[in-house]
Every structure is written in structure tokens, then in C-alpha cells.
Design a protein around this motif. Sequence first.
Motif, PDB file in Angstrom:
ATOM      1  N   GLY A  28       0.832  -1.196   0.000  1.00  8.82           N
ATOM      2  CA  GLY A  28       0.000   0.000   0.000  1.00  8.82           C
ATOM      3  C   GLY A  28       0.862   1.240   0.000  1.00  8.82           C
ATOM      4  O   GLY A  28       2.065   1.183   0.250  1.00  8.82           O
ATOM      5  N   ASP A  29       0.243   2.371  -0.284  1.00 12.51           N
ATOM      6  CA  ASP A  29       0.969   3.636  -0.332  1.00 12.51           C
ATOM      7  C   ASP A  29       1.232   4.154   1.078  1.00 12.51           C
ATOM      8  O   ASP A  29       0.440   3.933   1.994  1.00 12.51           O
ATOM      9  N   VAL A  30       2.351   4.864   1.219  1.00 13.15           N
ATOM     10  CA  VAL A  30       2.761   5.431   2.501  1.00 13.15           C
ATOM     11  C   VAL A  30       3.022   6.914   2.308  1.00 13.15           C
ATOM     12  O   VAL A  30       3.716   7.314   1.368  1.00 13.15           O
ATOM     13  N   GLU A  31       2.446   7.747   3.201  1.00 13.37           N
ATOM     14  CA  GLU A  31       2.771   9.171   3.235  1.00 13.37           C
ATOM     15  C   GLU A  31       3.393   9.460   4.592  1.00 13.37           C
ATOM     16  O   GLU A  31       2.843   9.059   5.617  1.00 13.37           O
ATOM     17  N   PHE A  32       4.538  10.134   4.591  1.00 19.46           N
ATOM     18  CA  PHE A  32       5.231  10.381   5.850  1.00 19.46           C
ATOM     19  C   PHE A  32       5.630  11.833   5.995  1.00 19.46           C
ATOM     20  O   PHE A  32       5.645  12.600   5.041  1.00 19.46           O
ATOM     21  N   GLU A  33       5.962  12.182   7.214  1.00 23.63           N
ATOM     22  CA  GLU A  33       6.412  13.518   7.585  1.00 23.63           C
ATOM     23  C   GLU A  33       7.616  13.313   8.496  1.00 23.63           C
ATOM     24  O   GLU A  33       7.745  12.270   9.130  1.00 23.63           O
ATOM     25  N   ASP A  34       8.499  14.251   8.592  1.00 24.99           N
ATOM     26  CA  ASP A  34       9.714  14.154   9.405  1.00 24.99           C
ATOM     27  C   ASP A  34      10.629  13.074   8.849  1.00 24.99           C
ATOM     28  O   ASP A  34      11.041  13.169   7.713  1.00 24.99           O
ATOM     29  N   GLY A  35      10.926  12.029   9.623  1.00 24.76           N
ATOM     30  CA  GLY A  35      11.868  11.014   9.181  1.00 24.76           C
ATOM     31  C   GLY A  35      11.237   9.647   9.081  1.00 24.76           C
ATOM     32  O   GLY A  35      10.464   9.229   9.933  1.00 24.76           O
ATOM     33  N   LEU A  36      11.577   8.913   8.011  1.00 27.60           N
ATOM     34  CA  LEU A  36      11.117   7.540   7.819  1.00 27.60           C
ATOM     35  C   LEU A  36      12.321   6.683   7.479  1.00 27.60           C
ATOM     36  O   LEU A  36      13.052   6.980   6.533  1.00 27.60           O
ATOM     37  N   LYS A  37      12.528   5.620   8.257  1.00 23.65           N
ATOM     38  CA  LYS A  37      13.590   4.665   7.983  1.00 23.65           C
ATOM     39  C   LYS A  37      12.946   3.365   7.527  1.00 23.65           C
ATOM     40  O   LYS A  37      12.062   2.845   8.193  1.00 23.65           O
ATOM     41  N   VAL A  38      13.398   2.851   6.378  1.00 24.73           N
ATOM     42  CA  VAL A  38      12.843   1.624   5.822  1.00 24.73           C
ATOM     43  C   VAL A  38      13.931   0.549   5.816  1.00 24.73           C
ATOM     44  O   VAL A  38      14.918   0.666   5.090  1.00 24.73           O
ATOM     45  N   ASN A  39      13.739  -0.460   6.657  1.00 19.18           N
ATOM     46  CA  ASN A  39      14.625  -1.622   6.683  1.00 19.18           C
ATOM     47  C   ASN A  39      13.943  -2.826   6.040  1.00 19.18           C
ATOM     48  O   ASN A  39      14.590  -3.804   5.710  1.00 19.18           O
ATOM     49  N   GLY A  40      12.621  -2.773   5.902  1.00 17.22           N
ATOM     50  CA  GLY A  40      11.833  -3.870   5.340  1.00 17.22           C
ATOM     51  C   GLY A  40      11.464  -3.599   3.898  1.00 17.22           C
ATOM     52  O   GLY A  40      12.207  -2.964   3.156  1.00 17.22           O
ATOM     53  N   THR A  41      10.272  -4.085   3.509  1.00 20.92           N
ATOM     54  CA  THR A  41       9.816  -3.969   2.127  1.00 20.92           C
ATOM     55  C   THR A  41       8.498  -3.207   2.062  1.00 20.92           C
ATOM     56  O   THR A  41       7.589  -3.467   2.847  1.00 20.92           O
ATOM     57  N   VAL A  42       8.415  -2.273   1.111  1.00 22.00           N
ATOM     58  CA  VAL A  42       7.167  -1.550   0.846  1.00 22.00           C
ATOM     59  C   VAL A  42       6.814  -1.790  -0.613  1.00 22.00           C
ATOM     60  O   VAL A  42       7.619  -1.524  -1.506  1.00 22.00           O
ATOM     61  N   LYS A  43       5.596  -2.323  -0.847  1.00 24.99           N
ATOM     62  CA  LYS A  43       5.080  -2.488  -2.199  1.00 24.99           C
ATOM     63  C   LYS A  43       3.987  -1.452  -2.381  1.00 24.99           C
ATOM     64  O   LYS A  43       2.833  -1.689  -2.048  1.00 24.99           O
ATOM     65  N   GLY A  44       4.375  -0.284  -2.845  1.00 29.99           N
ATOM     66  CA  GLY A  44       3.479   0.852  -3.008  1.00 29.99           C
ATOM     67  C   GLY A  44       4.306   2.119  -3.061  1.00 29.99           C
ATOM     68  O   GLY A  44       5.523   2.099  -2.848  1.00 29.99           O
ATOM     69  N   ASN A  45       3.650   3.229  -3.336  1.00 30.46           N
ATOM     70  CA  ASN A  45       4.343   4.509  -3.410  1.00 30.46           C
ATOM     71  C   ASN A  45       4.668   5.022  -2.013  1.00 30.46           C
ATOM     72  O   ASN A  45       3.878   4.855  -1.084  1.00 30.46           O
ATOM     73  N   ILE A  64      11.849  -0.791  -1.849  1.00 37.81           N
ATOM     74  CA  ILE A  64      10.596  -0.100  -2.152  1.00 37.81           C
ATOM     75  C   ILE A  64      10.260  -0.379  -3.605  1.00 37.81           C
ATOM     76  O   ILE A  64      11.076  -0.140  -4.496  1.00 37.81           O
ATOM     77  N   GLU A  65       9.044  -0.909  -3.831  1.00 37.63           N
ATOM     78  CA  GLU A  65       8.553  -1.159  -5.180  1.00 37.63           C
ATOM     79  C   GLU A  65       7.412  -0.193  -5.436  1.00 37.63           C
ATOM     80  O   GLU A  65       6.262  -0.471  -5.125  1.00 37.63           O
ATOM     81  N   GLY A  66       7.756   0.983  -5.947  1.00 34.76           N
ATOM     82  CA  GLY A  66       6.799   2.050  -6.194  1.00 34.76           C
ATOM     83  C   GLY A  66       7.555   3.354  -6.349  1.00 34.76           C
ATOM     84  O   GLY A  66       8.773   3.412  -6.165  1.00 34.76           O
ATOM     85  N   ASN A  67       6.839   4.416  -6.673  1.00 31.65           N
ATOM     86  CA  ASN A  67       7.462   5.726  -6.813  1.00 31.65           C
ATOM     87  C   ASN A  67       7.716   6.326  -5.436  1.00 31.65           C
ATOM     88  O   ASN A  67       6.939   6.118  -4.511  1.00 31.65           O
ATOM     89  N   VAL A  68       8.816   7.083  -5.334  1.00 32.19           N
ATOM     90  CA  VAL A  68       9.260   7.613  -4.045  1.00 32.19           C
ATOM     91  C   VAL A  68       9.510   9.105  -4.170  1.00 32.19           C
ATOM     92  O   VAL A  68      10.086   9.569  -5.157  1.00 32.19           O
TER      93      VAL A  68
END
Length: 141
Positions: A28-45, A64-68
Amino acid sequence: MFNKKKSVSQITVDQFSSLISSNLSLSGDVEFEDGLKVNGTVKGNVKHKTGTRSLLALSAEGRIEGNVSSHDALIDGTIVGDLRVEHLLELHSNARVHGNIRYRHLSMENGAVVEGTLSRMSDEEETAQVLELPRSQVREG
């Protein structure tokens, strides 16, 4: 003795307000503010909230499989999709980007791989984006 070029300051990481850990796979898509650390997998924007000075950090294990999009980004993992960074983009040695990249300032270590185009954003482009209002906020007279 030597002329020093005006350099872009390094990104400092004090803390991240959000974390996607290595044992997590998110669809799914994720919207964030401030800081986001990704150690796992995101399938979405993955996109930052417009107008914020956000920081995205993608670890070597992250994917990350999606636009960033982000204000600043530290990339050491894999992105399959387009990447847009409004300020400073650091591509570390394990970075793999399979898509087009738009950036303002770029630092790229040996070993980083980009399969796509690199395009620098102009200062005029940033000003035009700030002045552009979403269609829902425009009043017709």
C-alpha cells in the motif's frame, strides 16, 4: 591556498519518527512527515507530505517497489520505481534504483547503480511548484 567550492551540507540523522523494520512487508501507499527509515519492504508509493522537510533513509536490506518522493533521502537499498528528491539525495554504495531520478543536489558513492535517467531540478521549478495550488483549492469566479 585552494578555492573551496560552496558545498551542500551533509544530512544529519538525529532520530526517525517512523520505522518499517526488517521483519515487516507492507503493501500500500505510505505518506510520511519528518523522518522515515525503511529496513523492510514496501510495495506501493512512498511520498513525503508536501511542504515538509522530510528525510527518507532506505537501508541496504530495505526495498521499495513504487514511486518515491522526499525532501532529503539516504538510499542504500533497492528502489523499483521513480525517485524524486527536492533537496539532497545521497546514493550509497549498495543503492540500486531501477527508475528515473529527479534531484536538486546529488552525492553518489562508488558501487551505486541507477538504471534510468538522472535529471537535476532547477530552482525555478521549485518556485513554480510552491505557487501551484491543488485544483480543489482554486476558486473560480
